[in-house]
Structure formats: structure tokens, C-alpha cells
Design a protein around this motif. Sequence first.
Motif: not given
Length: 126
Positions: A58-76, A87-92
Motif C-alpha cells: 500500500s505504501m509503495v503503491s501510493r508513494l510519490r517523491a521528486s527524489r529519493i537519494a541513498i548516498p551509500e548502501i552497505r551489505v555485509a 543511488y538516486v531515484v527521481q520522479g517516484v
Amino acid sequence: MRALAASALESFTLENVVIHTKDADLTLPRVEFADANLGRDEAMMLFLPDTPHDDMVSMVSRLRASRIAIPEIRVAGKDGELNARDYVVQGVDSGKFARLDFAGFEGRFFPSDKGETRVKMRPLFM
């Protein structure tokens, strides 16, 4: 993106988001939302493993944002590590996006008895 009343949009940063799974830990030191229709608490629920599936959808299907940025992602995890940058997503809009960019990633993996494997990817733009 559909127009929303300016008062309904928020810009905020989530800090030190850590997601633990049985195989690995995902660390997001910063997640920056610009002009989002979700508030900080609701956005944080997107990163919590105990958020019910139907609520997440529900949240993802209604999410709107001009920009979501994640400067660093670490998986260990026990079998290796992966680090992604910028990582930058625009026009969500409603679970879709207009543009996705990331500067690349590097990782090291240790398959059972085969030694170390390294991976590296250059920037990606979609």
C-alpha cells in the motif's frame, strides 16, 4: 508526477537505517526524501522487516517523491560484502520512477572453498 498540495509534501532524511536478515545486514547511513507524500515515520516503515506485506504494498503503491537519494548502501554477510554509492531515484509516482542512477558498486565474496571473488560495476542510468 501528479500534482499534490505543497503542504502535503515533506522533505526529510532517515539516518542509520539498518536492516538485519538471517544472511546479511543492510546499512543505509542516509536516506534522503525530497517532496514526498509520506511522512518520516511512514517512510521508515518501508525499511522495517516486520512491516506487514499488505502495508508495504500500500505504501509503495501510493508513494510519490521528486527524489529519493541513498548516498551509500552497505551489505555485509558471512559470504561477502557489497558497497554501492550514490543511488538516486527521481520522479517516484505510485511505485514507478522516471529515472534511476547509481555511481556503481564494489563487492567481495567468499564462495565456500573457491577463494575470493571481486565484482565492480560502473555507473548505471535508467
